[in-house]
Write a protein that holds these residues in place. Structure first.
Motif, PDB file in Angstrom:
ATOM      1  N   GLY A  29       0.961  -1.140  -0.254  1.00 56.71           N
ATOM      2  CA  GLY A  29       0.550  -0.182   0.063  1.00 56.71           C
ATOM      3  C   GLY A  29       0.952   1.398  -0.030  1.00 56.71           C
ATOM      4  O   GLY A  29      -0.117   2.467  -0.160  1.00 56.71           O
ATOM      5  N   GLU A  30       1.991   0.983   0.065  1.00 61.15           N
ATOM      6  CA  GLU A  30       2.727   2.099   0.249  1.00 61.15           C
ATOM      7  C   GLU A  30       2.823   2.869  -1.316  1.00 61.15           C
ATOM      8  O   GLU A  30       3.012   2.366  -1.912  1.00 61.15           O
ATOM      9  CB  GLU A  30       4.260   2.081   0.663  1.00 61.15           C
ATOM     10  CG  GLU A  30       4.622   2.771   2.387  1.00 61.15           C
ATOM     11  CD  GLU A  30       6.238   2.611   2.175  1.00 61.15           C
ATOM     12  OE1 GLU A  30       6.753   3.389   2.615  1.00 61.15           O
ATOM     13  OE2 GLU A  30       6.640   1.712   2.076  1.00 61.15           O
ATOM     14  N   THR A 174      -3.205  15.140  -8.811  1.00 61.00           N
ATOM     15  CA  THR A 174      -4.171  15.051  -7.796  1.00 61.00           C
ATOM     16  C   THR A 174      -5.551  13.578  -7.619  1.00 61.00           C
ATOM     17  O   THR A 174      -5.212  12.531  -7.229  1.00 61.00           O
ATOM     18  CB  THR A 174      -5.215  15.900  -7.863  1.00 61.00           C
ATOM     19  OG1 THR A 174      -4.453  17.448  -8.232  1.00 61.00           O
ATOM     20  CG2 THR A 174      -5.931  15.813  -6.085  1.00 61.00           C
ATOM     21  N   LYS A 177      -3.615   9.902  -6.921  1.00 57.93           N
ATOM     22  CA  LYS A 177      -2.871  10.874  -5.761  1.00 57.93           C
ATOM     23  C   LYS A 177      -4.403  10.079  -5.111  1.00 57.93           C
ATOM     24  O   LYS A 177      -4.688   9.312  -4.038  1.00 57.93           O
ATOM     25  CB  LYS A 177      -2.906  12.119  -5.322  1.00 57.93           C
ATOM     26  CG  LYS A 177      -2.444  11.876  -3.021  1.00 57.93           C
ATOM     27  CD  LYS A 177      -1.705  12.869  -2.889  1.00 57.93           C
ATOM     28  CE  LYS A 177      -1.268  12.465  -1.849  1.00 57.93           C
ATOM     29  NZ  LYS A 177      -0.518  12.990  -1.212  1.00 57.93           N
ATOM     30  N   LYS A 178      -5.247  10.530  -5.263  1.00 57.94           N
ATOM     31  CA  LYS A 178      -7.463  10.291  -5.108  1.00 57.94           C
ATOM     32  C   LYS A 178      -7.036   8.396  -5.603  1.00 57.94           C
ATOM     33  O   LYS A 178      -7.240   7.588  -4.600  1.00 57.94           O
ATOM     34  CB  LYS A 178      -8.043  10.492  -5.903  1.00 57.94           C
ATOM     35  CG  LYS A 178      -8.919  11.569  -5.681  1.00 57.94           C
ATOM     36  CD  LYS A 178      -9.589  12.738  -6.573  1.00 57.94           C
ATOM     37  CE  LYS A 178     -10.260  14.118  -5.867  1.00 57.94           C
ATOM     38  NZ  LYS A 178     -11.047  14.155  -7.732  1.00 57.94           N
ATOM     39  N   HIS A 180      -5.451   6.201  -5.602  1.00 60.53           N
ATOM     40  CA  HIS A 180      -4.342   5.471  -4.636  1.00 60.53           C
ATOM     41  C   HIS A 180      -4.944   5.019  -3.276  1.00 60.53           C
ATOM     42  O   HIS A 180      -4.517   4.314  -2.623  1.00 60.53           O
ATOM     43  CB  HIS A 180      -2.727   6.268  -4.701  1.00 60.53           C
ATOM     44  CG  HIS A 180      -1.916   5.789  -3.310  1.00 60.53           C
ATOM     45  ND1 HIS A 180      -1.486   6.457  -2.530  1.00 60.53           N
ATOM     46  CD2 HIS A 180      -1.381   4.248  -3.156  1.00 60.53           C
ATOM     47  CE1 HIS A 180      -0.992   5.129  -1.652  1.00 60.53           C
ATOM     48  NE2 HIS A 180      -0.551   4.198  -2.264  1.00 60.53           N
ATOM     49  N   GLN A 181      -5.518   6.879  -2.889  1.00 62.71           N
ATOM     50  CA  GLN A 181      -5.759   6.245  -1.892  1.00 62.71           C
ATOM     51  C   GLN A 181      -7.110   5.317  -1.425  1.00 62.71           C
ATOM     52  O   GLN A 181      -7.742   4.973  -0.758  1.00 62.71           O
ATOM     53  CB  GLN A 181      -6.674   7.444  -1.701  1.00 62.71           C
ATOM     54  CG  GLN A 181      -5.662   8.501  -0.927  1.00 62.71           C
ATOM     55  CD  GLN A 181      -5.440  10.333  -0.283  1.00 62.71           C
ATOM     56  OE1 GLN A 181      -6.487  10.825  -0.883  1.00 62.71           O
ATOM     57  NE2 GLN A 181      -4.662  11.058   0.530  1.00 62.71           N
ATOM     58  N   LYS A 182      -8.140   5.286  -2.832  1.00 65.93           N
ATOM     59  CA  LYS A 182      -9.238   4.623  -3.014  1.00 65.93           C
ATOM     60  C   LYS A 182      -8.911   3.515  -3.230  1.00 65.93           C
ATOM     61  O   LYS A 182      -9.211   2.122  -2.220  1.00 65.93           O
ATOM     62  CB  LYS A 182      -9.729   5.508  -4.202  1.00 65.93           C
ATOM     63  CG  LYS A 182     -10.689   4.713  -4.243  1.00 65.93           C
ATOM     64  CD  LYS A 182     -12.126   5.539  -5.238  1.00 65.93           C
ATOM     65  CE  LYS A 182     -12.997   4.455  -6.062  1.00 65.93           C
ATOM     66  NZ  LYS A 182     -13.532   5.479  -7.557  1.00 65.93           N
ATOM     67  N   GLY A 184      -5.795   2.087  -2.252  1.00 70.62           N
ATOM     68  CA  GLY A 184      -4.209   1.186  -0.790  1.00 70.62           C
ATOM     69  C   GLY A 184      -3.512  -0.197  -2.203  1.00 70.62           C
ATOM     70  O   GLY A 184      -3.223  -0.992  -1.370  1.00 70.62           O
ATOM     71  N   THR A 202       4.375   8.404  -0.449  1.00 70.77           N
ATOM     72  CA  THR A 202       4.251   8.950   0.964  1.00 70.77           C
ATOM     73  C   THR A 202       5.781   8.477   1.242  1.00 70.77           C
ATOM     74  O   THR A 202       6.525   8.003   2.699  1.00 70.77           O
ATOM     75  CB  THR A 202       3.784   7.084   2.022  1.00 70.77           C
ATOM     76  OG1 THR A 202       4.371   6.196   0.830  1.00 70.77           O
ATOM     77  CG2 THR A 202       2.353   7.486   1.549  1.00 70.77           C
TER      78      THR A 202
END
Lengths: 369, 293
Positions: A29-30, A174, A177-178, A180-182, A184, A202
């Motif tokens: 997840g990194e 952006t 990044k979104k 990746h957050q969604k 993981g 990260t």
């Protein structure tokens, strides 16, 4: 042991070693960014993870499995290339499905997955088009779609945004990044753009000359650079670096340097441990945002020190004004609030946040602590 | 092409233009004269030709010389016409062109995308092979064909043309694929495609222009070849060019010029046809990669 392990990996072409012994362990997840100037070995390292380049010595492992001898297709990775590398003879849907097709996924399942990914990336209306009929941003999305659809262990990005214009680059940044957050997912991302590195990652590995200069979180890299290269490379405008001499001022150290008018500037060093280096010549590093007008200084800092200096140039940048002066014979940029009246050629008070100052050895360029 | 040249062309007055076009038309007519002579004389009875007036139109139009050249004219010792030899040429040229183009593409793919130690030397040697004069290999080749049991057969001729053709087709495809982005091959590798899959699914579909160039080149050369045809074929495997020569040489007293002309046109037709059909891709393919975008 991490999710993706790079253990003492090196790469040589004949006698030339382009990647020195490198150890990086990436957790699941990194978002690891490899950043550095051209020719620093970052793309080589990425290609080694992908299996497009052999590992000369050492090991690369994913989920604890040695990958050195495994073919790229069987590493369960996906890669987004700088040129997007979309197959020109296939339409978008075929491009996205190609990897699934090669891995023997049956047609109905392929179509379903393509549809899901297309919805996620909002490219459903483009599925029937050929890559030649797409704009740069759309191609970028398709390239990401092709990687996402495979649901791989590790995503590899090779400078994916460098072919886009400035505005689109910020938007796509952006978006990545979104995503990746969604999702993981574990990502290794190569770029030469330090802002991309700081915003997305990260963790960052700053590379130069085939060596990993520093590996750390964006904040560690930014606030505590390990050496002068990292200090100068990360951050924009870059960190002010100027020569000074350390002196003992009754139990604490202070840095002394010449000012433009011939006088001596004095800045006390916040860290009490530095006093043991008294008498040494050092390079003092202070970021532009730590050199401000007195009212704009960080109120939480306990080590704001003011000094008068000659203003040489002002560069209004809308939100801030960059004010250039000279410490120790080097140009120094400070970041003032936009509404402070500063005249070039006059003297002005500069407030320096010494909590953020770092010291380097002029010979080895390494950090002095 | 048309748009590009009209943009950059120098503007000229109408008088100059008139002169230019007149000169060009005269040259055109001059160049087309041999074709005209061949066509009109192939459509006349023999006595009209013997009566002189090679340039005049036929008084009596007849297709008889064509019929004769195709199916009844004396070729060497047999009166078969050119028909069987035309077929020989076809069954020789089609596989020779297809295989040499495909192998050239495969070689080009390996030499640019799967590079290995010494690949430039291999390519250099193949290039060198393009320029070895035909005469030099006649005797060694005859020996080789004998050893392989292919002497005097159509497959033997195909083999010879294949060997000579691969050099050129490799050159074409290598230079074309050198412009082809390597990232695409890498992307396909990561997507799980193997050596032949990448070739078949990614490289070949993008090779249209250069394939046309290669096919035209190989087709013209192999179809028009006389030396290998004359050296390595039997009566049963002679190609069209050799048969045409035999048609002209084997006279039974009278030289049937009208039949010879008809035969010569027949021998030239397939290459003409290939040029007409694929000609515009030819220039496009030759230019491909030289200019970006």
């Amino acid at each position: 042991m991490g999710f993706l392990d790079i253990k003492q990996a090196t790469k040589s072409y004949g006698a030339v070693q382009v990647l020195q012994e490198t150890d990086i362990s990436v957790e699941e997840g990194e978002f690891l960014v490899l950043v550095g100037p051209s020719g620093c070995g970052k793309s080589t390292l990425l290609n080694m993870i992908a299996g497009l380049e052999d590992v000369s010595s050492g090991e690369i492992a994913i989920r604890g499995q040695r990958m050195n001898e495994v073919r790229p297709a069987e590493r369960n990775i996906a890669m987004v290339f700088q040129s997007y590398a979309l197959y020109p003879n296939m339409n978008v849907a075929q491009n996205i499905a190609f990897g699934l097709e090669m891995h023997g996924v049956p047609k109905p399942e392929r179509d379903k997955k393509v549809q899901e990914v297309a919805e996620l990336l909002q490219i459903t209306q483009l599925l029937k088009r050929k890559p030649g009929q797409l704009s740069g941003g759309q191609r970028q999305r398709v390239a990401m779609g092709r990687a996402l659809v495979r649901d791989p262990d590790v995503f590899l990005f090779d400078e994916p945004l460098s072919n886009l214009d400035a505005k689109l680059r910020v938007d796509m940044r952006t978006e990545i990044k979104k995503l990746h957050q969604k999702l993981g997912t574990t990502i290794v991302y190569v770029t030469h753009d330090q802002i991309e590195a700081l915003t997305l990652s990260t963790r960052i590995a700053v590379m130069f000359g085939g060596y990993v200069q520093q590996l750390g979180t964006p904040k560690e890299i930014y606030d505590n650079p390990a050496n002068m290269f990292v200090a100068g490379f990360m951050g924009s405008p870059s960190m002010n670096l100027f020569p000074a001499t350390l002196a003992d001022a009754g139990g604490t150290a202070q840095a002394e340097f010449t000012l433009k008018d011939g006088g001596t500037g004095v800045l006390p060093i916040a860290d009490p441990a530095i006093v043991k280096h008294a008498g040494r010549k050092v390079i003092l590093g202070i970021r532009p945002e730590a050199i401000t007008d007195p009212d704009g200084a960080d109120r939480n800092s306990k080590a704001i020190h003011q000094l008068e200096a000659q203003v040489e140039v002002t560069e209004p940048a809308g939100s801030d004004t960059f004010v250039v002066t000279e410490f120790g014979g080097k140009e120094i940029t400070g970041r003032f609030r936009a509404d402070v009246a500063v005249q070039p050629g006059t003297s002005h008070t500069f407030a320096v946040n010494m909590e953020k100052a770092v010291l380097f050895d002029p010979e080895t360029e390494a950090r002095i602590r | 092409m048309a748009q590009a040249s009209s943009d950059t062309a120098v503007r000229t007055g109408s008088a100059t233009r008139f002169i230019i076009y007149t000169v060009l038309i005269v040259f055109c007519l001059y160049y087309l004269l041999p074709l005209y002579v061949m066509v009109v004389n192939s459509l006349k009875p023999l006595d009209e030709i013997r009566g002189g007036g090679m340039l005049s139109l036929p008084e009596v139009w007849t297709l008889a010389p064509w019929g004769s050249a195709w199916s009844t004219a004396q070729i060497g010792v047999e009166a078969t016409g050119l028909k069987p030899y035309f077929l020989n040429s076809i069954i020789m040229v089609v596989p020779a062109v297809a295989i040499s183009t495909l192998l050239g593409a495969l070689n080009g793919y390996v030499l640019t995308k799967w590079r290995f130690r010494g690949d430039t030397i291999v390519f250099g040697l193949m290039l060198f092979g393009c320029f070895i004069p035909f005469q030099m290999v006649l005797i060694p080749m005859a020996r080789m064909l004998g050893l392989m049991g292919l002497a005097g057969t159509v497959p033997g001729l195909i083999f010879v043309h294949l060997v000579y053709g691969i050099g050129f087709s490799t050159l074409y495809f290598r230079n074309y694929y050198a412009q082809f982005p390597t990232e695409l091959v890498r992307a396909a590798m990561i997507d799980g495609a193997g050596f032949f899959r990448i070739f078949q699914r990614i490289m070949l579909p993008s090779s249209g222009p250069i394939a046309v160039v290669c096919i035209i080149w190989q087709f013209t050369n192999i179809w028009n070849d006389f030396l290998f045809g004359a050296s390595f074929s039997d009566f049963s495997s002679q190609p069209m060019t050799v048969a045409l020569n035999n048609l002209v040489q084997s006279s039974t007293g009278v030289k049937e010029y009208n039949v010879h002309f008809a035969g010569a046109i027949m021998a030239a037709l397939p290459t003409l046809l290939v040029y007409v059909v694929a000609g515009r891709f030819f220039v496009r393919g030759l230019m491909a990669g030289s200019v970006k975008g």
